[in-house]
Design an enzyme around this catalytic site. Structure first.
Site, mmCIF file in Angstrom:
data_model
loop_
_atom_site.group_PDB
_atom_site.id
_atom_site.type_symbol
_atom_site.label_atom_id
_atom_site.label_comp_id
_atom_site.label_asym_id
_atom_site.label_seq_id
_atom_site.Cartn_x
_atom_site.Cartn_y
_atom_site.Cartn_z
ATOM 1 N N HIS A 24 -3.966 4.458 -2.616
ATOM 2 C CA HIS A 24 -3.364 3.153 -2.937
ATOM 3 C C HIS A 24 -1.891 3.333 -3.282
ATOM 4 O O HIS A 24 -1.548 4.141 -4.153
ATOM 5 C CB HIS A 24 -4.072 2.511 -4.133
ATOM 6 C CG HIS A 24 -5.486 2.100 -3.842
ATOM 7 N ND1 HIS A 24 -5.855 0.799 -3.600
ATOM 8 C CD2 HIS A 24 -6.634 2.819 -3.733
ATOM 9 C CE1 HIS A 24 -7.157 0.729 -3.377
ATOM 10 N NE2 HIS A 24 -7.659 1.956 -3.456
ATOM 11 N N ASP A 26 0.042 1.335 -4.916
ATOM 12 C CA ASP A 26 0.307 0.977 -6.313
ATOM 13 C C ASP A 26 -0.462 1.866 -7.288
ATOM 14 O O ASP A 26 -0.394 1.662 -8.499
ATOM 15 C CB ASP A 26 -0.010 -0.503 -6.567
ATOM 16 C CG ASP A 26 -1.406 -0.920 -6.132
ATOM 17 O OD1 ASP A 26 -1.948 -0.329 -5.186
ATOM 18 O OD2 ASP A 26 -1.973 -1.840 -6.754
ATOM 19 N N GLY A 184 -10.855 -3.961 -5.432
ATOM 20 C CA GLY A 184 -11.007 -4.683 -6.697
ATOM 21 C C GLY A 184 -12.412 -4.482 -7.231
ATOM 22 O O GLY A 184 -13.203 -3.740 -6.640
ATOM 23 N N HIS A 211 -14.052 -1.246 0.477
ATOM 24 C CA HIS A 211 -14.476 -0.525 -0.723
ATOM 25 C C HIS A 211 -15.930 -0.908 -0.983
ATOM 26 O O HIS A 211 -16.220 -2.074 -1.273
ATOM 27 C CB HIS A 211 -13.653 -0.954 -1.940
ATOM 28 C CG HIS A 211 -12.362 -0.232 -2.107
ATOM 29 N ND1 HIS A 211 -11.253 -0.499 -1.364
ATOM 30 C CD2 HIS A 211 -12.005 0.765 -2.977
ATOM 31 C CE1 HIS A 211 -10.258 0.290 -1.753
ATOM 32 N NE2 HIS A 211 -10.681 1.067 -2.736
ATOM 33 N N GLU A 214 -19.155 2.207 -4.630
ATOM 34 C CA GLU A 214 -18.412 2.964 -5.650
ATOM 35 C C GLU A 214 -18.999 2.595 -7.017
ATOM 36 O O GLU A 214 -19.640 3.397 -7.675
ATOM 37 C CB GLU A 214 -16.919 2.597 -5.595
ATOM 38 C CG GLU A 214 -16.075 3.255 -6.669
ATOM 39 C CD GLU A 214 -14.646 2.687 -6.703
ATOM 40 O OE1 GLU A 214 -14.409 1.591 -6.181
ATOM 41 O OE2 GLU A 214 -13.777 3.365 -7.299
ATOM 42 N N ASP A 303 -7.398 8.426 -3.619
ATOM 43 C CA ASP A 303 -7.530 7.097 -4.218
ATOM 44 C C ASP A 303 -6.238 6.723 -4.955
ATOM 45 O O ASP A 303 -5.418 6.007 -4.407
ATOM 46 C CB ASP A 303 -8.746 7.005 -5.143
ATOM 47 C CG ASP A 303 -9.300 5.585 -5.236
ATOM 48 O OD1 ASP A 303 -8.882 4.729 -4.443
ATOM 49 O OD2 ASP A 303 -10.162 5.330 -6.100
HETATM 50 O O1 LIG Z 1 -11.126 2.766 -6.452
HETATM 51 C C1 LIG Z 1 -10.845 1.571 -6.393
HETATM 52 N N1 LIG Z 1 -11.820 0.648 -6.259
HETATM 53 C C2 LIG Z 1 -11.573 -0.665 -6.148
HETATM 54 N N2 LIG Z 1 -10.335 -1.176 -6.197
HETATM 55 C C3 LIG Z 1 -9.323 -0.310 -6.360
HETATM 56 C C4 LIG Z 1 -9.512 1.068 -6.472
HETATM 57 N N3 LIG Z 1 -8.323 1.651 -6.643
HETATM 58 C C5 LIG Z 1 -7.404 0.668 -6.624
HETATM 59 N N4 LIG Z 1 -8.005 -0.528 -6.470
HETATM 60 C C6 LIG Z 1 -7.379 -1.849 -6.421
HETATM 61 O O2 LIG Z 1 -6.712 -1.983 -5.181
HETATM 62 C C7 LIG Z 1 -5.504 -2.692 -5.397
HETATM 63 C C8 LIG Z 1 -4.568 -2.568 -4.210
HETATM 64 O O3 LIG Z 1 -4.124 -1.267 -4.018
HETATM 65 C C9 LIG Z 1 -5.033 -2.140 -6.729
HETATM 66 O O4 LIG Z 1 -4.084 -2.984 -7.338
HETATM 67 C C10 LIG Z 1 -6.319 -2.040 -7.502
HETATM 68 O O5 LIG Z 1 -6.593 -3.268 -8.177
HETATM 69 ZN ZN LIG Z 2 -9.653 2.778 -3.622
#
Ligand SMILES: O=c1[nH]cnc2c1ncn2[C@@H]1O[C@H](CO)[C@@H](O)[C@H]1O
Ligand SMILES: [Zn+2]
Length: 384
Positions: A24, A26, A184, A211, A214, A303
């Protein structure tokens, strides 16, 4: 035995060509950049002003045991990624950092809808990030590294903009964006909420990952594959719930696990992130060990490098420690990732044959030239 007898050293792991499908944007800022950007954009919500301490604090906060608490950390990073310059900088540094870590191919995702607070449009967000990736690739090249970065556009599963983001991904296809994702909090937000977006992308012959599996188990994976038609699973680690290992070591796969393996569905596994959100108890107990043995299409990913204090090299170091993986195992994971990338087949193949395989061949042959008369390297192949 013809390959390197010892496990790869940290230095070899870093030099080994790696492919990354799940990272990601961010979740990967340098802590120092987060501090700089907070100053520049007058964001006063950071808990710490020293880069090392801030990195450690965010890591600890992410060590929360639940995905919902883990996700709270993105408030800081998203807060400072609201201007064109900030997005260009973060994306450029992302490409640079990955390249310096030996990543040759990366698909990096972010949610454009989270970067509109200061007036940017969705298109401007995508263009800024693309510009940053190109700049980062250029800087990497100047430093002797080769990397290619593609963007995945994420829609947030609790929001209602998935179709709009899917259309955005389609518009910027072949212009730096290679696919779509949803992310999310997983529990309570099944992927079928966004069926319209997935159906649209299928009609457009576009690619997407979801996603799933998880923080929530098999129903989420099942929906992502059988209702939504995902090309890959973001995490997918809970497929382990459909695999039974008997005391005598025999293994039985349920229907869904069989489907995932038979169809070669890529699993974007993220070991360190899973330890933080409670999806696995330790590296040694992480399902990746069994999934690799059973030859699922498993891949290794970061991640969120900031939240987990990690890198592709560190993920592999942890796995080498836990499972005694060799360069052959690393190459297997890397080829799996490259086969599963969203760029065209010919480019994936060239990346595997011209970059990844030669890179590993070079590393795997290094031991031959280290041999000294005083300290012979003995491998079982020579004795036999
Ligand atoms: O592992 C994860 N599982 C679910 N959502 C995630 C994970 N890591 C980050 N984000 C979400 O994806 C958005 C966009 O990059 C992030 O702002 C975060 O809220
Ligand atoms: Zn992720």
């Amino acid at each position: 035995m013809t390959s390197q007898p010892a496990p790869p050293s940290p230095e070899q792991i870093r030099r080994a060509p790696k492919a990354l499908l799940h990272d990601h944007l961010d979740g990967g800022l340098r802590p120092g950049t987060l501090i700089d950007l907070a100053h520049e954009t007058s964001y006063d919500g950071l808990p710490e002003g020293d880069a090392d301490k801030l990195g450690a604090l965010i890591r600890q906060a992410a060590d929360s045991g639940s995905l919902e608490r883990y996700l709270k950390n993105f408030a800081h990073t998203c807060a400072v990624m609201q201007t064109r310059d900030a997005l260009v900088r973060v994306a450029a540094e992302c490409a640079e950092d990955l390249a310096a870590d030996g990543v040759v191919y990366a698909e990096v995702r972010y949610a454009p809808e989270q970067h509109l607070e200061r007036g940017l449009t969705l298109d401007e967000v995508v263009e800024a990030v693309n510009e940053g990736f190109r700049e980062g690739e250029r800087r990497a090249k100047e430093n002797g590294h080769r990397i290619r970065v593609g963007a995945l556009l994420t829609a947030m599963r609790h929001a209602a903009r998935a179709l709009e983001i899917a259309e955005l991904a389609n518009r910027y296809r072949d212009l730096g964006v290679v696919g779509f994702d949803i992310a999310g909090a997983e529990a309570g937000f099944p992927p079928t909420r966004h069926l319209d977006a997935f159906e649209y992308l299928k009609r457009e012959n576009n690619h997407f990952t979801i996603h799933a599996g998880e923080a929530f188990g098999l129903p989420s994976i099942w929906q992502a594959l059988q209702w939504c038609g995902a090309d890959r699973l973001g995490h997918g680690v809970r497929i382990i719930d459909d695999i039974e290992v008997a005391e005598d070591g025999s293994v039985r796969l349920g229907r869904l696990a069989s489907y995932v393996r038979d169809k070669r569905v890529p699993l974007e596994l993220c070991p360190s992130s899973n330890l933080q959100t409670g999806a696995a108890a330790s590296y040694a107990e992480h399902p990746i060990g069994l999934l690799r043995k059973l030859r699922f299409r498993a891949t290794v990913n970061t991640d969120n490098r900031l939240m987990s204090g990690t890198s592709m090299s560190r993920e592999f170091e942890k796995l080498v420690d836990a499972f005694s993986y060799t360069l052959d195992d690393m190459e297997w994971f890397t080829v799996n990732a490259m086969k599963s990338a969203f760029i065209p087949f010919g480019e994936r193949l060239a990346m595997i044959n011209e970059v990844i395989k030669p890179g590993y061949a070079e590393l795997k042959s290094e031991w031959l030239f280290r041999q000294t008369a005083a300290e012979p390297v003995v491998s079982s192949g020579f004795i036999a």
